[in-house]
Design a protein around this motif. Structure first.
Motif, mmCIF file in Angstrom:
data_model
loop_
_atom_site.group_PDB
_atom_site.id
_atom_site.type_symbol
_atom_site.label_atom_id
_atom_site.label_comp_id
_atom_site.label_asym_id
_atom_site.label_seq_id
_atom_site.Cartn_x
_atom_site.Cartn_y
_atom_site.Cartn_z
ATOM 1 N N THR A 1 0.842 -1.195 0.000
ATOM 2 C CA THR A 1 0.000 0.000 0.000
ATOM 3 C C THR A 1 0.879 1.248 0.000
ATOM 4 N N GLY B 1 2.693 1.809 -3.330
ATOM 5 C CA GLY B 1 1.777 2.312 -4.360
ATOM 6 C C GLY B 1 1.569 3.808 -4.246
ATOM 7 N N THR B 2 1.281 4.241 -3.042
ATOM 8 C CA THR B 2 1.074 5.672 -2.833
ATOM 9 C C THR B 2 2.362 6.434 -3.133
ATOM 10 N N TYR C 1 -1.841 8.418 -10.709
ATOM 11 C CA TYR C 1 -2.168 8.132 -9.314
ATOM 12 C C TYR C 1 -3.286 7.091 -9.225
ATOM 13 N N ASN D 1 -2.931 3.235 -7.810
ATOM 14 C CA ASN D 1 -3.759 2.733 -6.721
ATOM 15 C C ASN D 1 -4.564 1.518 -7.132
ATOM 16 N N ASP E 1 -4.530 -2.284 -5.461
ATOM 17 C CA ASP E 1 -5.715 -3.024 -5.032
ATOM 18 C C ASP E 1 -5.741 -4.401 -5.647
#
Lengths: 536, 309
Positions: B235, B238-239, B287, B291, B295
């Motif tokens: 997570t 990814g950000t 972005y 994301n 997921d």
């Protein structure tokens, strides 16, 4: 005016995009071909406009144009004009000029440079609807209009090598202007598709673009020697690689590491150390840049006699020496007039120049005299754009005014250059504000007329003085430069009394060069004279 | 899974319009006339200013400007910058550079961060662990521009083993130093995230069960501990990738990387609406896609997410 965005609009970390050098590989390969063929690497910034002489008013593009074009004259390091394409520029009344050009010059596409190449280029640059940023350069030529599309009727082609110019009024410094890029000639192909031309310009100067696409946007531009150029600026090296830097810090790091040969902008954080680090190879000399702040007469307490007294008091409350030493590390020179030490006719001993010296007692006295006319109230704030690295000196100046005069004085930051210039242009700014001037050409008049003449384009403070106007005009009408300068100095004594702008200091050009190059000299306009630099 | 992806992709549409409208409005609302700034300290002749304003549609009301811009995008025209270049060219030139820089940074921080984090977690309280914690704290606390200047000075100027600035064409080898600088902060976070998850998972029942089943230590670590520890880390990565694409301005400036951050900064300073909005639009899309990928990755790491409705 050619302005330096790094200086006037942006500072600090992270600016334009750009890229470093192809560096060693290219440089060494070129050196093998023998002396004189090595490419000089230097710093620059992405041109903000297409590379059309009359569309460029900032240093990034100007540096390139000056090297790929040759005009009627060019400037020596001290600012004195030398004939480049001109055979002769003659006048008897400072109003009618006959210009003869050399007959064998060509553009790099093979077209001859004729009188028509100049006249057409000037007509193009002056035409209102073409939207050229430097169109004002033609305002003194007969026929020019700011209100409608209008032909320059003062220009006439006599034959292939001769043309005449008729000005609206006598202006003796007209020949001095002719080395500025706005007056460069253009080949006929330019007018067929000016956008394409601006991307891959065809010039007639000591250098030319290294083929189509030599301008890598935001990265660099490669210039090679133009073998057909025969003027006085013949290249002593193999070409120029001008790298566009995002920040001065990055360029400086490249100079330190030997990736860059010549740098003409030392970042603020290195000002204290660069002279130790580069020794003889460090450059720190006054430039044709005058810094000031303007206090418009329309502001309360600054009109008439009271305003004069208050301006003089404020000027004397500022310790210029201290600020240039402490804040600018000696990279500014305290002002003694309204022009610059690099200009012929500059003086450090004008009548009334003592108003530019730190004199707290006199300042307090004058301020009290002004208070007797009308008591001061409120705050003295000084507007500046906070994206230009002005905060430190504005705060220092405010503090000195505060401490000397005992009034509340502060800096008034505006976030962007665009914002403060808009407020200044619209006359809605309600405080004094910082102003600066970088000369277009090496003449006293260029520092005076555009800023202080009644109604002039950059007269941000709406100053108007009959005495100044008539001295200035009289100076322009002289055909003897000495006599002209005499009158311009007299005109400045009027300014010293009225102080439409408070002179602060002249910016220095700071730079340095690597051990790989020799003959590095900076011109009057703070740009290195690239054609003379040798390498290897 | 397919529907999930499609649904996520459809979300891009309102986000696209929302973001562009908002950004366009913000650029429009910036104080000061960008055309007047083009004149420098010398004021611009009003007629010339008017001609230029008309050329860039700046004389039209906000909503008209926006519609012209968005309409252009659908036919592949992103407008032109003040220097007369098509914005689409600028996009095509700068995004690949920043993308490479970000990929390099993410690779460095991921590989090093997970490895060091894993060892730290497994050797909790030992010398290696304590050193890793101190070093990561250092990287987190020092501002990135300091790291960048120091790295540039030491490796570029003093030792001469790296280019002080990125060369033309931004070759991979020149990007390594800026990428390391960019990676340094996130690297520290990844170390700490991984370490914490590993320590938590070490005490979980499934680890004890796996060990009891007689699985080899390496296999327990790889399949049971590491895989389960990766969810928060992924997570974060990814950000972070999204942030790197957008937020490399400072590093790009110091190392003179001809990338997105630099160009965008310049465009904002000049109030070049079309350039700013085009850049931001592409960033928004990157972005969103980043994301989305995260997921989807979850599904592989944790089957419960895959099968959940």
């Amino acid at each position: 005016m050619r302005f330096n965005r790094i200086g006037t609009a942006i500072a600090g970390i992270g600016m334009v995009t750009a890229l470093a050098l192809t560096g060693c590989a290219t440089g060494e390969a070129a050196t093998e071909n023998g002396a004189g063929s090595a490419v000089i690497t230097t710093n620059g910034s992405e041109p903000q406009n297409p590379l059309i002489p009359t569309a460029t008013n900032e240093t990034g593009g100007g540096k390139i144009l000056d090297n790929i074009f040759a005009g009627l004259v060019y400037y020596e390091a001290d600012g004195s004009p030398q004939n480049d394409l001109a055979e002769s520029i003659e006048t008897e009344d400072a109003q009618n000029y006959t210009i003869t050009i050399k007959s064998d010059a060509t553009f790099t596409n093979g077209d001859p440079v004729t009188a028509k190449s100049f006249v057409d280029a000037w007509q193009y640059g002056a035409l209102l609807s073409n939207g050229q940023l430097s169109s004002y350069f033609f305002e003194s030529i007969e026929g020019f209009s700011y209100d409608e599309d209008s032909e320059l009727t003062g220009l006439a082609v006599v034959d292939d090598t001769t043309f005449t110019v008729k000005l609206k009024q006598p202006e003796s410094d007209f020949p001095l202007r002719l080395g500025y890029s706005a007056f460069f000639p253009l080949p006929e192909v330019a007018f067929e598709d000016i956008d394409a031309f601006g991307e891959n310009p065809i010039g007639n100067g000591p250098y030319m673009l290294d083929g189509e696409g030599a301008w890598q946007h935001n990265v660099k531009i490669d210039l090679v020697v133009n073998p057909d150029y025969e003027g006085g600026r013949e290249a002593q090296n193999g070409g120029l690689e001008i790298t566009f830097y995002a920040s001065q810090e990055a360029a400086y790091a490249d100079l330190q590491s030997g990736n860059l040969d010549v740098l003409d902008a030392v970042p603020d954080n290195a000002l204290a150390t660069f002279e130790d680090e580069f020794g003889d190879r460090a450059i720190n000399q006054p430039a044709a840049v005058f810094q000031s702040f303007t206090i418009p007469e329309r502001l309360a307490h600054f009109e008439g006699e009271e305003g004069k007294l208050r301006r003089a008091a404020i000027s004397m409350a500022i310790n210029r020496e201290e600020i240039t030493d402490v804040i600018f590390e000696g990279s500014r020179t305290p002002a003694t007039d309204f022009t610059s030490p690099v200009i012929d006719g500059y003086s450090d001993s004008l009548d009334g120049a003592e108003v530019l010296e730190f004199n707290p007692d006199e300042a307090v006295k004058l301020w009290a005299e002004a208070d007797a006319i009308s008591p001061w109230d409120g705050q003295f704030s000084l507007g500046y754009n906070s994206d230009g690295g002005h905060e430190a000196w504005v705060d220092a100046v405010s503090n000195q005014i505060k401490n000397t005069l005992g009034i509340d004085a502060v800096g008034a930051p505006y976030p962007t250059f665009a914002e403060i210039r808009t407020l200044v242009t619209e006359r809605t700014i309600q405080t004094p504000f910082r102003t600066g001037w970088q000369a277009d050409y090496p003449a006293l008049a260029n520092f005076l007329g555009p800023i202080y003449f009644t109604g002039a384009g950059s007269n941000d403070g709406d100053y108007s003085s009959e005495e100044f106007d008539s001295l200035y005009k009289e100076g322009l009408a002289q055909t003897d430069p000495e006599a002209g300068n005499e009158l311009f100095q007299q005109a400045q004594t009027v300014l010293l009394t009225d102080l439409p702008a408070i002179p602060l200091w002249y910016s220095n050009v700071t730079g340095g060069y690597s051990e790989n190059v020799d003959n590095v000299e900076f011109g009057w306009n703070s740009v290195p004279i690239y054609s003379e630099i040798t390498k290897g | 899974m397919v529907w999930y992806i499609v649904r996520r992709l459809l979300q891009v549409i309102p986000v696209f319009f929302g973001a562009t409208l908002l950004i366009y409005f913000m650029v429009f609302a910036l104080p000061g006339d960008p055309i007047i700034a083009l004149g420098g300290d010398r004021g611009l002749n009003p007629a010339v200013a008017d001609a230029l304003r008309a050329e860039y549609n700046l004389d039209k009301p906000f909503i008209v400007q926006y519609l012209i811009f968005v309409g252009g995008i659908f036919v592949g025209d992103f407008g032109t910058s003040f220097s007369g270049q098509p914005v689409s060219d600028i996009l095509a030139r700068t995004f690949p550079v920043t993308l490479r820089l970000a990929l390099l940074a993410v690779t460095i921080e991921t590989v090093l961060g997970i490895l060091i984090g894993l060892f730290s977690g497994l050797r909790k309280g030992k010398l290696f662990d304590s050193s890793a914690l101190v070093v990561s704290l250092l990287f987190i606390s020092v501002p990135i521009f300091v790291t960048a200047f120091v790295a540039q000075y030491i490796f570029g100027v003093k030792l001469g083993i790296a280019r002080t600035t990125v060369g033309a064409g931004a070759p991979w080898e020149d990007l390594i130093l800026p990428a390391v600088v960019l990676a340094s902060v996130s690297f520290a976070y990844i170390v700490r995230l991984t370490r914490t998850s590993v320590i938590e998972n070490l005490n979980e029942d499934f680890v004890r069960t796996a060990t009891a089943k007689g699985l080899s230590r390496p296999r327990v670590i790889r399949v049971h501990i590491l895989r389960n520890s990766m969810i928060p880390v992924v997570t974060y990565i990814g950000t972070d990738f999204g942030l790197l694409m957008v937020g490399a301005t400072v590093t790009e400036g110091i190392f003179n990387v001809p990338g997105v951050g630099n160009t965008l900064y310049q465009a904002i300073i000049r109030s070049e609406g079309p350039t700013v909005v085009s850049f931001v639009t592409v960033m928004v899309i990157i972005y969103l896609v980043a994301n989305l990928l995260i997921d989807v990755l979850y599904g592989f790491l944790d089957p419960r997410i895959r099968y959940a409705k």
